[in-house]
Scaffold this active site. Structure first.
Site, PDB file in Angstrom:
ATOM      1  N   SER A   9      27.854 -28.620 -11.110  1.00  0.00           N
ATOM      2  CA  SER A   9      27.566 -28.512 -12.547  1.00  0.00           C
ATOM      3  C   SER A   9      28.759 -27.892 -13.256  1.00  0.00           C
ATOM      4  CB  SER A   9      26.324 -27.656 -12.777  1.00  0.00           C
ATOM      5  OG  SER A   9      26.215 -27.400 -14.159  1.00  0.00           O
ATOM      6  N   HIS A  34      27.830 -33.166 -12.617  1.00  0.00           N
ATOM      7  CA  HIS A  34      26.601 -32.883 -13.369  1.00  0.00           C
ATOM      8  C   HIS A  34      27.003 -32.221 -14.688  1.00  0.00           C
ATOM      9  CE1 HIS A  34      22.274 -32.022 -13.742  1.00  0.00           C
ATOM     10  NE2 HIS A  34      22.644 -30.867 -14.288  1.00  0.00           N
ATOM     11  N   ASP A  36      25.758 -30.698 -18.338  1.00  0.00           N
ATOM     12  CA  ASP A  36      24.593 -30.119 -19.009  1.00  0.00           C
ATOM     13  C   ASP A  36      24.768 -30.104 -20.516  1.00  0.00           C
ATOM     14  OD1 ASP A  36      22.863 -29.332 -16.793  1.00  0.00           O
ATOM     15  OD2 ASP A  36      24.511 -28.004 -16.231  1.00  0.00           O
ATOM     16  N   MET A  38      23.190 -29.207 -24.022  1.00  0.00           N
ATOM     17  CA  MET A  38      22.134 -28.337 -24.588  1.00  0.00           C
ATOM     18  C   MET A  38      22.303 -28.260 -26.103  1.00  0.00           C
ATOM     19  SD  MET A  38      22.157 -25.200 -21.906  1.00  0.00           S
ATOM     20  CE  MET A  38      22.395 -25.451 -20.139  1.00  0.00           C
ATOM     21  N   HIS A  67      22.670 -34.515 -17.998  1.00  0.00           N
ATOM     22  CA  HIS A  67      21.364 -33.864 -18.102  1.00  0.00           C
ATOM     23  C   HIS A  67      21.164 -33.433 -19.555  1.00  0.00           C
ATOM     24  CE1 HIS A  67      18.788 -30.167 -16.644  1.00  0.00           C
ATOM     25  NE2 HIS A  67      18.090 -31.023 -17.370  1.00  0.00           N
ATOM     26  N   MET A  69      19.332 -31.667 -22.234  1.00  0.00           N
ATOM     27  CA  MET A  69      18.343 -30.632 -22.562  1.00  0.00           C
ATOM     28  C   MET A  69      18.299 -30.538 -24.074  1.00  0.00           C
ATOM     29  SD  MET A  69      19.418 -28.049 -19.535  1.00  0.00           S
ATOM     30  CE  MET A  69      20.930 -28.964 -19.293  1.00  0.00           C
ATOM     31  N   MET A 138      13.585 -28.867 -12.089  1.00  0.00           N
ATOM     32  CA  MET A 138      14.287 -27.652 -12.516  1.00  0.00           C
ATOM     33  C   MET A 138      13.795 -26.474 -11.679  1.00  0.00           C
ATOM     34  SD  MET A 138      16.408 -28.637 -14.767  1.00  0.00           S
ATOM     35  CE  MET A 138      17.079 -26.987 -14.949  1.00  0.00           C
ATOM     36  N   GLY A 143      18.722 -23.806 -19.541  1.00  0.00           N
ATOM     37  CA  GLY A 143      19.402 -23.126 -20.648  1.00  0.00           C
ATOM     38  C   GLY A 143      20.657 -22.398 -20.211  1.00  0.00           C
ATOM     39  N   PHE A 144      20.662 -21.921 -18.979  1.00  0.00           N
ATOM     40  CA  PHE A 144      21.798 -21.118 -18.532  1.00  0.00           C
ATOM     41  C   PHE A 144      22.093 -21.362 -17.054  1.00  0.00           C
ATOM     42  CE2 PHE A 144      19.497 -19.006 -21.904  1.00  0.00           C
ATOM     43  CZ  PHE A 144      20.503 -18.763 -22.831  1.00  0.00           C
ATOM     44  N   GLY A 145      23.356 -21.222 -16.709  1.00  0.00           N
ATOM     45  CA  GLY A 145      23.743 -21.260 -15.309  1.00  0.00           C
ATOM     46  C   GLY A 145      23.547 -19.874 -14.704  1.00  0.00           C
ATOM     47  N   GLY A 146      23.676 -19.788 -13.404  1.00  0.00           N
ATOM     48  CA  GLY A 146      23.696 -18.498 -12.720  1.00  0.00           C
ATOM     49  C   GLY A 146      22.357 -17.792 -12.622  1.00  0.00           C
ATOM     50  N   ASP A 176      17.884 -28.678  -9.553  1.00  0.00           N
ATOM     51  CA  ASP A 176      18.862 -28.112 -10.488  1.00  0.00           C
ATOM     52  C   ASP A 176      18.520 -26.666 -10.831  1.00  0.00           C
ATOM     53  OD1 ASP A 176      20.842 -27.768 -12.318  1.00  0.00           O
ATOM     54  OD2 ASP A 176      20.022 -29.152 -13.822  1.00  0.00           O
ATOM     55  N   GLY A 177      19.405 -25.754 -10.424  1.00  0.00           N
ATOM     56  CA  GLY A 177      19.270 -24.348 -10.797  1.00  0.00           C
ATOM     57  C   GLY A 177      19.171 -23.430  -9.597  1.00  0.00           C
ATOM     58  N   GLY A 178      20.141 -22.531  -9.479  1.00  0.00           N
ATOM     59  CA  GLY A 178      20.090 -21.531  -8.419  1.00  0.00           C
ATOM     60  C   GLY A 178      20.235 -22.089  -7.017  1.00  0.00           C
ATOM     61  N   SER A 199      27.127 -22.228 -10.356  1.00  0.00           N
ATOM     62  CA  SER A 199      27.839 -21.000 -10.019  1.00  0.00           C
ATOM     63  C   SER A 199      28.128 -20.872  -8.532  1.00  0.00           C
ATOM     64  CB  SER A 199      27.078 -19.785 -10.540  1.00  0.00           C
ATOM     65  OG  SER A 199      25.706 -19.967 -10.397  1.00  0.00           O
TER      66      SER A 199
HETATM   67  C1  DX5 Z   1      20.519 -25.102 -16.240  1.00  0.00           C
HETATM   68  C2  DX5 Z   1      21.382 -26.301 -15.974  1.00  0.00           C
HETATM   69  C3  DX5 Z   1      21.949 -26.315 -14.610  1.00  0.00           C
HETATM   70  C4  DX5 Z   1      22.918 -25.183 -14.350  1.00  0.00           C
HETATM   71  C5  DX5 Z   1      22.941 -24.904 -12.888  1.00  0.00           C
HETATM   72  O1  DX5 Z   1      19.914 -25.217 -17.470  1.00  0.00           O
HETATM   73  O2  DX5 Z   1      20.639 -27.483 -16.134  1.00  0.00           O
HETATM   74  O3  DX5 Z   1      22.555 -27.554 -14.295  1.00  0.00           O
HETATM   75  O4  DX5 Z   1      24.206 -25.469 -14.801  1.00  0.00           O
HETATM   76  O5  DX5 Z   1      23.724 -23.788 -12.673  1.00  0.00           O
HETATM   77  P1  DX5 Z   1      23.512 -22.837 -11.413  1.00  0.00           P
HETATM   78  O6  DX5 Z   1      23.765 -23.657 -10.212  1.00  0.00           O
HETATM   79  O7  DX5 Z   1      24.525 -21.752 -11.630  1.00  0.00           O
HETATM   80  O8  DX5 Z   1      22.099 -22.320 -11.480  1.00  0.00           O
HETATM   81 ZN    ZN Z   2      21.485 -29.396 -15.276  1.00  0.00          ZN
END
Ligand code: DX5
Ligand code: ZN
Length: 223
Positions: A9, A34, A36, A38, A67, A69, A138, A143-146, A176-178, A199
């Site tokens: 991502s 990937h 994102d 938003m 993706h 959002m 999800m 909304g956010f990475g990490g 997707d996520g974490g 991340s």
């Molecule tokens: C979250 C995004 C994800 C995000 C994943 O809203 O859709 O794609 O970038 O980031 P990590 O892998 O850091 O959770």
């Molecule tokens: Zn995503």
């Protein structure tokens, strides 16, 4: 046995060094980019739109997994396709006419993805699953990475896999996520086909080696 795909991502990349980050992914074992998008409405954050997707596409040597959002994604599907999207994923929660939107995506020639927020049950897709190329589960609130991986994702993946097998559909399951080295194997065992990693890849000491390690897991679902 089908090999799973890795989709780094770009949200977690250093945007001041974007060309270098894209080159790193190009030269790695990653399968997709990937991206994102938003809008500050569907999710409480704003990232980028078609203009940046198109710029990334000029350097990327791998498919773009976009993706969305955003609210009212049906207004922007053609323009993201023109910008170079190969997979276009919309959120079920943002689409009152999901069947129509999925077919709108397919008519552009892109693969159609549907993302589900952590609280949205997979059975919502039961009557549409054969038409969907990819379901993005999800594993964080978008909304956010990490963010931290939500553990209820695993049974959800298993349930979705059962639904896909029962329908004899070719649908891919994306998480997707974490996602990172700590949970990749259990996700693959549960039935995941595509792992998005932000991340865990871009904050790693050696992102190329991390991608290689994510790709190397052999715990793919036994078909
Ligand atoms: C979250 C995004 C994800 C995000 C994943 O809203 O859709 O794609 O970038 O980031 P990590 O892998 O850091 O959770
Ligand atoms: Zn995503």
């Amino acid at each position: 046995m089908k090999k799973h795909l890795i989709a780094p991502s770009i949200l977690a990349a250093d945007f001041a060094q974007l060309a270098n980050e894209i080159e790193m992914v190009n030269g790695s074992e990653a399968d997709w980019f990937h991206l994102d998008v938003m809008d500050g409405r569907f999710v409480p954050n704003i990232t980028f739109g078609q203009f940046i997707v198109e710029a990334i596409g000029r350097l990327a040597k791998k498919p773009l997994d976009v993706h969305l959002m955003i609210v009212e994604p049906e207004k922007y599907i053609e323009s993201f396709r023109k910008a170079g999207a190969d997979v276009i994923t919309v959120h079920a929660e943002a689409c009152p006419h999901l069947h129509r939107t999925v077919h709108q995506i397919k008519e552009t020639g892109a693969k159609a993805g549907v993302a589900l927020n952590p609280h949205t049950p997979v059975h919502l897709l039961e009557d549409l699953i054969e038409d969907i190329d990819l379901v993005c589960i999800m594993s964080v609130n978008p909304g956010f990475g990490g963010q931290k991986f939500i553990y209820q994702t695993l049974p959800k993946v298993r349930k979705l896999k059962e639904m896909i097998i029962a329908a004899n559909a070719p649908t891919l399951i994306e998480i997707d996520g974490g996602v990172g080295l700590h949970n990749a194997e259990s996700l693959l065992q549960a039935g995941a086909d595509v792992l998005v990693a932000g991340s865990s890849v871009f904050s790693a000491q050696d992102p190329v080696a991390t991608i290689r390690a994510l790709k190397a897991f052999e715990a793919s679902f036994d078909y």
